[in-house]
Design an enzyme around this catalytic site. Sequence first.
Site, short mmCIF file in Angstrom:
data_model
loop_
_atom_site.label_atom_id
_atom_site.label_comp_id
_atom_site.label_asym_id
_atom_site.label_seq_id
_atom_site.Cartn_x
_atom_site.Cartn_y
_atom_site.Cartn_z
N HIS A 15 0.84 -1.20 0.00
CA HIS A 15 0.00 0.00 0.00
C HIS A 15 0.88 1.25 0.00
O HIS A 15 2.08 1.19 0.23
CB HIS A 15 -0.99 0.01 1.18
CG HIS A 15 -0.37 0.17 2.54
ND1 HIS A 15 -1.11 0.34 3.67
CD2 HIS A 15 0.93 0.18 2.94
CE1 HIS A 15 -0.31 0.46 4.72
NE2 HIS A 15 0.93 0.36 4.31
N CYS A 34 5.68 6.17 4.61
CA CYS A 34 4.52 5.46 4.04
C CYS A 34 3.96 6.20 2.83
O CYS A 34 3.08 5.67 2.15
CB CYS A 34 3.41 5.30 5.08
SG CYS A 34 3.95 4.36 6.50
N HIS A 40 4.88 0.18 -0.36
CA HIS A 40 5.66 -0.78 0.43
C HIS A 40 4.66 -1.82 0.92
O HIS A 40 3.46 -1.66 0.74
CB HIS A 40 6.35 -0.08 1.61
CG HIS A 40 5.38 0.53 2.56
ND1 HIS A 40 4.75 1.73 2.32
CD2 HIS A 40 4.86 0.07 3.73
CE1 HIS A 40 3.92 1.99 3.30
NE2 HIS A 40 3.95 1.00 4.17
N HIS A 42 3.35 -5.24 3.74
CA HIS A 42 3.33 -5.83 5.09
C HIS A 42 2.83 -7.27 5.01
O HIS A 42 2.08 -7.63 4.11
CB HIS A 42 2.38 -5.06 6.02
CG HIS A 42 2.78 -3.64 6.24
ND1 HIS A 42 3.85 -3.28 7.04
CD2 HIS A 42 2.25 -2.47 5.77
CE1 HIS A 42 3.96 -1.97 7.05
NE2 HIS A 42 3.01 -1.44 6.29
N ASP A 80 -4.96 -10.78 -0.57
CA ASP A 80 -3.60 -11.34 -0.48
C ASP A 80 -2.82 -11.08 -1.77
O ASP A 80 -3.32 -11.31 -2.88
CB ASP A 80 -3.68 -12.85 -0.20
CG ASP A 80 -2.31 -13.43 0.11
OD1 ASP A 80 -1.45 -12.70 0.64
OD2 ASP A 80 -2.10 -14.64 -0.18
N HIS A 81 -1.58 -10.61 -1.61
CA HIS A 81 -0.69 -10.30 -2.73
C HIS A 81 -1.31 -9.31 -3.71
O HIS A 81 -1.21 -9.46 -4.92
CB HIS A 81 -0.23 -11.59 -3.44
CG HIS A 81 0.79 -12.32 -2.64
ND1 HIS A 81 0.48 -12.98 -1.47
CD2 HIS A 81 2.13 -12.45 -2.80
CE1 HIS A 81 1.59 -13.50 -0.96
NE2 HIS A 81 2.61 -13.19 -1.74
N GLU A 124 -0.40 -5.08 11.78
CA GLU A 124 0.24 -4.61 10.56
C GLU A 124 1.72 -5.01 10.59
O GLU A 124 2.30 -5.43 9.59
CB GLU A 124 0.12 -3.09 10.44
CG GLU A 124 0.67 -2.54 9.15
CD GLU A 124 0.64 -1.02 9.13
OE1 GLU A 124 -0.14 -0.48 8.34
OE2 GLU A 124 1.37 -0.38 9.91
#
Lengths: 140, 136
Positions: A15, A34, A40, A42, A80-81, A124
């Site tokens: 994100h 951020c 980047h 998580h 996811d991904h 996170e």
Amino acid sequence: MKAHLTRRYMFSASHRLHSDEMSPEENVATYGKCNNPYGHGHNYALEVTVSGPIDESTGMVCNLGDLDGFVEREILEHFDHQNLNTLAEFAQAVPTTENLCAAIYDILQRGFTRAHLEKVRMDETMMNSFEYAGGAEMRR
Amino acid sequence: MVYLTRKAEFSASHYYHNPEFTPEENRRIFGKCNNPNGHGHNYTLEVTVKGDVDSRSGFVVDLKQLKEILNREVLEAMDHRFLNKEVPEFVNRIPTTENLAIAIWQRLAPKLKAAQLHRVRVYETPDLFVDFYGEV
């Protein structure tokens, strides 16, 4: 007898925290690293807590297979991904973990009917966690 | 009011089966957990008690006593046992994590004197746990 059941799931996503309502300087001041335009990622840990009376014939609040199936289909496959900024949920909202928590809560609240949704909790990182109970007071 | 949590670990085996279901229903509902030979988990138990701090001792509860009660009432009965066969609560009740949390609550609640039982949390795995607050 009423019990609370919590199940933990993992997913990874990227994100970028950026608000179109702020100037570039304000974005950097607010979001720091951020705000990096390339984003980047998580490894998120999601905890879903449901509650309800225990079914005497199964000994369960709800069948874990039903909960796992729903989360896999409606949440993990969706997030996811992925780059969260590209998803419909975040077309207008900044993909902070606060907003992600609320988005996931809404998906469960609308679609999972086998037990009462108590709350959603997300890590996170190992240092930051967030909880959302749809505005209700949270049980400790 | 202060809340105090004590952790304990035990390992036990179990399987899920309802004699009122057909074999097919048992397999469909309980999946792998229906294997009659059982399977096991390392359970983690967290017991949370609440109460006012005693002005003389500075304790909500004497941890030594709480540990003894946990050992006697829960660990000695359940650690390294086959829950279905060796723990009386599960002769006629399926030893799910939900029912395990209730059984532990019912064993502990009458034994605690100074502090009041607030929550029993049972982790079956790091990814699955149940909380019971004594709610009927």
